[in-house]
Scaffold this motif. Structure first.
Motif, PDB file in Angstrom:
ATOM      1  N   ASP A  62      56.719  29.318  46.348  1.00 25.98           N
ATOM      2  CA  ASP A  62      57.505  29.206  45.118  1.00 25.98           C
ATOM      3  C   ASP A  62      58.595  30.262  45.018  1.00 25.98           C
ATOM      4  N   ASP A  69      52.600  23.207  51.867  1.00 27.55           N
ATOM      5  CA  ASP A  69      53.384  24.432  51.697  1.00 27.55           C
ATOM      6  C   ASP A  69      54.255  24.744  52.908  1.00 27.55           C
ATOM      7  N   LYS A 125      52.654  37.085  54.587  1.00 26.69           N
ATOM      8  CA  LYS A 125      52.462  35.857  53.817  1.00 26.69           C
ATOM      9  C   LYS A 125      53.762  35.517  53.102  1.00 26.69           C
ATOM     10  N   ASP A 171      52.594  43.075  47.749  1.00 24.19           N
ATOM     11  CA  ASP A 171      53.046  41.743  47.355  1.00 24.19           C
ATOM     12  C   ASP A 171      54.317  41.879  46.522  1.00 24.19           C
ATOM     13  N   HIS A 192      55.335  33.243  49.929  1.00 22.10           N
ATOM     14  CA  HIS A 192      55.061  32.453  48.728  1.00 22.10           C
ATOM     15  C   HIS A 192      55.989  31.240  48.711  1.00 22.10           C
ATOM     16  N   LYS A 228      56.090  39.710  45.237  1.00 22.24           N
ATOM     17  CA  LYS A 228      56.137  38.785  44.108  1.00 22.24           C
ATOM     18  C   LYS A 228      55.697  39.486  42.831  1.00 22.24           C
TER      19      LYS A 228
END
Length: 362
Positions: free
Chosen positions: A308, A106, A304, A333, A306, A335
């Motif tokens: 993707d 990642d 953090k 978050d 992501h 996302k």
């Protein structure tokens, strides 16, 4: 404030350790040496681990190799002598970088100019190599191709070793004649590399073509479209991105999201759309630890990313909309909280980026 990560010089020596107190004098000195961003220690965010794209030892050895070889090239220009056989040294170095990147999961393209005070040309050459090799891995190149691509990337600016330092390091605006002289580094670099043992013609053309642009507006030969080698088209993107996000004596660094917006202004005209999209999808435009303000007014740091959808990170909220620290930080978050967006980041300049000429970046 106390420092959150060590700061190194170009020799790999630690100049400031974690938890060093940052006085006004130290901050001024860091900015003088081109460090516009540092990590700050905070017990509320100590668990946020910011990992480099390559190992510290690989980076240290790389900068030493680059500095040693580039200085010898510069000295040979001054003395009129020839310094050959750099291919073997850089092949081994690129293989180390490929191995480091391959061993990580990642991985995202992170800002790499936050904790080392290196001479711009050396640091820039390494950063462009790392970014480009990483993109090549994601794209699916073989290890042989990655090595060629990496060597071309790390040596893309080798021609600058033959440009007079008073022009190369000038802190004020270049004259037309000086800019014309700077632009010769592309052709000079090709001539230096094309007959060099261990350097392929593809790698040599990276030096020759990294300032060419799809619409023919680049230099030195005004190539268009597929006349520009694929390797050079990758380097055109990473070269510009690192130049934009690096402090220079004549301007401050841009933040990643600012640089990405500028580069996307050249999508289809200057840079290939598919390549630029792959680059966008693997850049942490809001790096770990960056201070941000949400559309709710809350303030925090990116905790953090992501892989993707890097444009929608997790934000640890540290202060309410009034700017008052909260007792129990919590995370949002983005996302999943689609109605919330980042409205502001910790920025160091508000220059007129919209008028930036991407062909001018060296």
């Amino acid at each position: 404030m106390k420092l959150g990560k060590k700061i190194y010089n170009e020799e790999g020596v630690v100049l400031l350790s974690e938890n060093a107190e940052l006085s006004d004098a130290i901050i001024r000195r860091l900015k003088l040496h081109g460090l516009d961003f540092v990590y700050i220690a905070d017990p509320r965010t100590d668990d946020i681990q910011v990992h480099e794209m390559i190992e510290d030892e690989t980076r240290r050895r790389a900068l030493i190799d680059i500095r040693t070889n580039f200085r010898k090239m510069t000295d040979s220009a001054i003395k009129g002598s020839v310094y050959p056989f750099i291919g073997k040294s850089f092949s081994k170095l690129v293989e180390m970088i490929v191995d480091d990147l391959s061993s990580r999961e990642d991985v995202m393209i992170m800002m790499m100019n936050m904790n080392s005070m290196d001479q711009y040309l050396y640091r820039h050459s390494l950063n462009v190599c790392i970014y480009t090799v990483f993109l090549g891995q994601v794209y699916g190149y073989s290890k042989e191709d990655l090595t060629e691509l990496g060597i071309g990337a790390i040596l893309h600016d080798i021609g600058k070793t033959k440009i007079p330092l008073e022009v190369l390091n000038k802190s004020t605006q270049l004259t037309d004649d000086e800019f014309t002289q700077i632009k010769t580094h592309a052709e000079i670099g090709f001539k230096l590399l094309k007959d060099e043992p261990g350097i392929t013609m593809k790698a040599a053309h990276c030096a020759y073509q990294h300032h060419e642009r799809l619409n023919g507006s680049g230099y030195p030969r005004n190539l268009v479209g597929n006349q520009i080698h694929e390797f050079a088209r990758w380097i055109a993107i990473t070269d510009t991105y690192d130049a934009l996000t690096t402090h220079r004596v004549y301007r401050s660094a841009m933040l990643p999201h600012q640089a990405m917006e500028i580069i996307y202004g050249g999508c289809g005209d200057l840079y290939e759309k598919g390549m630029l999209e792959l680059f966008r999808d693997h850049v942490a435009i809001y790096p770990l630890g960056m201070g941000v303000t949400l559309s709710t007014g809350e303030k925090g740091v990116v905790s953090k990313i992501h892989s993707d959808i890097p444009q929608r990170p997790v934000v640890r909220v540290l202060a309410d909309p009034m700017g008052v620290d909260i007792k129990s930080p919590y995370e949002v978050d983005l996302k999943h909280q689609l109605s919330v967006v980042i409205t502001e980041v910790v920025s160091i300049n508000n220059n007129a980026e919209k008028s930036t000429d991407l062909n001018m970046f060296e």
